[in-house]
Design an enzyme around this catalytic site. Structure first.
Site, mmCIF file in Angstrom:
data_model
loop_
_atom_site.group_PDB
_atom_site.id
_atom_site.type_symbol
_atom_site.label_atom_id
_atom_site.label_comp_id
_atom_site.label_asym_id
_atom_site.label_seq_id
_atom_site.Cartn_x
_atom_site.Cartn_y
_atom_site.Cartn_z
ATOM 1 N N ARG A 1 33.231 -11.514 34.220
ATOM 2 C CA ARG A 1 34.676 -12.678 33.569
ATOM 3 C C ARG A 1 34.176 -12.498 32.032
ATOM 4 N NH1 ARG A 1 38.067 -16.530 37.548
ATOM 5 N NH2 ARG A 1 37.826 -17.776 35.738
ATOM 6 N N ARG B 1 34.564 -25.389 30.067
ATOM 7 C CA ARG B 1 35.291 -25.339 31.188
ATOM 8 C C ARG B 1 35.098 -26.316 31.756
ATOM 9 N NH1 ARG B 1 34.728 -20.190 33.986
ATOM 10 N NH2 ARG B 1 36.638 -20.585 34.901
ATOM 11 N N LYS C 1 38.282 -22.441 44.493
ATOM 12 C CA LYS C 1 39.966 -22.392 44.770
ATOM 13 C C LYS C 1 40.633 -21.505 45.387
ATOM 14 C CE LYS C 1 41.651 -23.971 40.744
ATOM 15 N NZ LYS C 1 39.818 -24.407 39.640
ATOM 16 N N ARG D 1 47.341 -27.908 35.730
ATOM 17 C CA ARG D 1 45.999 -28.878 34.436
ATOM 18 C C ARG D 1 46.220 -30.046 33.540
ATOM 19 N NH1 ARG D 1 43.886 -23.514 35.942
ATOM 20 N NH2 ARG D 1 41.568 -23.320 35.538
ATOM 21 N N ARG E 1 28.937 -15.930 39.606
ATOM 22 C CA ARG E 1 30.132 -14.936 39.723
ATOM 23 C C ARG E 1 29.923 -14.619 37.920
ATOM 24 N NH1 ARG E 1 36.099 -18.332 39.817
ATOM 25 N NH2 ARG E 1 35.452 -18.660 37.878
HETATM 26 P P1 ADP Z 1 39.061 -21.379 36.704
HETATM 27 O O1 ADP Z 1 39.452 -21.947 38.509
HETATM 28 O O2 ADP Z 1 37.447 -20.814 37.718
HETATM 29 O O3 ADP Z 1 39.071 -22.306 35.670
HETATM 30 P P2 ADP Z 1 41.934 -19.985 36.795
HETATM 31 O O4 ADP Z 1 41.800 -18.657 36.971
HETATM 32 O O5 ADP Z 1 42.120 -20.819 37.397
HETATM 33 O O6 ADP Z 1 40.109 -19.724 36.473
HETATM 34 O O7 ADP Z 1 41.728 -20.316 35.343
HETATM 35 C C1 ADP Z 1 40.873 -19.489 33.678
HETATM 36 C C2 ADP Z 1 42.051 -19.724 32.669
HETATM 37 O O8 ADP Z 1 42.898 -19.429 32.446
HETATM 38 C C3 ADP Z 1 41.581 -21.170 32.462
HETATM 39 O O9 ADP Z 1 40.382 -21.189 31.871
HETATM 40 C C4 ADP Z 1 42.922 -21.208 31.482
HETATM 41 O O10 ADP Z 1 41.968 -20.398 29.478
HETATM 42 C C5 ADP Z 1 43.447 -20.419 31.515
HETATM 43 N N1 ADP Z 1 44.926 -21.041 32.961
HETATM 44 C C6 ADP Z 1 44.820 -20.929 34.524
HETATM 45 N N2 ADP Z 1 46.031 -21.900 34.316
HETATM 46 C C7 ADP Z 1 45.958 -22.398 33.336
HETATM 47 C C8 ADP Z 1 46.806 -23.415 33.106
HETATM 48 N N3 ADP Z 1 47.971 -24.115 34.436
HETATM 49 N N4 ADP Z 1 47.012 -24.749 31.881
HETATM 50 C C9 ADP Z 1 46.305 -23.675 31.081
HETATM 51 N N5 ADP Z 1 45.714 -22.849 31.478
HETATM 52 C C10 ADP Z 1 45.356 -22.533 32.362
#
Ligand code: ADP
Length: 203
Positions: free
Chosen positions: A150, A161, A30, A105, A144
């Site tokens: 990370r 996740r 994404k 989300r 990754r």
């Molecule tokens: P990925 O796309 O690999 O899941 P992101 O960078 O989108 O990683 O998100 C990393 C982390 O940031 C998530 O696992 C969560 O802890 C937090 N996070 C990101 N966006 C949200 C959201 N909309 N609501 C709640 N937590 C979020």
């Protein structure tokens, strides 16, 4: 960058095509795709994960509040996330297209985005849903972990996740499917191939 300084115009003018949401499970690519699409089209990418990681790096109050959640692969509480998104949107003109990446989300976040959009003269135009088999996701996430160090990319956290995604985020897809907004795009292929599919779906 006029969009970062102009106040939102709430006089009822909406951007012609509406905002876009890019969705898909962790590891689907994404972030990479959102960045490419936003750059080539002059849209503003709003990646909640990136914003949280940036706050953690800069050791802000928000950063210290959210750090534990990110490290455990859990979602940040909705109220914290929604407040952060509201603050970001307040700086973006409604005529500028936003590409939401990693938000909403949860169904509560999707409902909040509807309310915020109404308030600010915005609307969601389409949801681009990236799809890939679980094996491909696991391979990417494990790769990754090594490449980017990370903290949320260890095997246990990765499994968590994916589970959290199934439980909390699948219902968001149904939420937008009911409104006929979802466009499914295969995330199997090269990065430029996938960008091309998304470009077409976004038109
Ligand atoms: P990925 O796309 O690999 O899941 P992101 O960078 O989108 O990683 O998100 C990393 C982390 O940031 C998530 O696992 C969560 O802890 C937090 N996070 C990101 N966006 C949200 C959201 N909309 N609501 C709640 N937590 C979020």
């Amino acid at each position: 960058m006029t969009e970062s300084v102009s106040a939102p115009d709430t006089s009822g003018i909406r951007s012609t095509d509406g905002d876009l949401i890019i969705m898909g499970p962790p590891g689907v690519g994404k972030g990479t795709q959102a960045k490419a699409l936003a750059q080539e089209n002059g849209w503003v990418q709003l990646s909640t994960g990136e914003v949280f990681r940036d706050h953690i790096r800069r050791q802000t109050d928000l950063g210290s509040r959210v750090k534990g959640y990110l490290e455990r692969g859990e979602y940040v509480p909705d109220d914290v996330t929604i407040r952060m998104v509201r603050a970001k949107l307040e700086d973006i003109s409604p005529s500028t297209r936003v590409l939401f990446d990693g938000f909403p989300r949860t169904v509560a976040q999707a409902e909040a985005l509807d309310r915020l959009s109404d308030e600010m003269g915005r609307q969601v135009g389409a949801v681009l849903l990236l799809d890939a088999p679980r094996e491909a996701l696991l391979a990417r996430l494990n790769g990754r972990a090594t490449a980017e160090h990370r903290a949320d990319d260890t095997p246990e956290i990765i499994a968590n996740r994916l589970e959290v995604y199934e439980e909390q985020t699948r219902p968001v897809i149904s939420y937008y499917e009911d409104r006929g907004l979802v466009k499914r795009v295969s995330a199997v292929g090269s990065v430029p191939e996938i960008t091309a599919r998304l470009r077409e779906a976004a038109e």
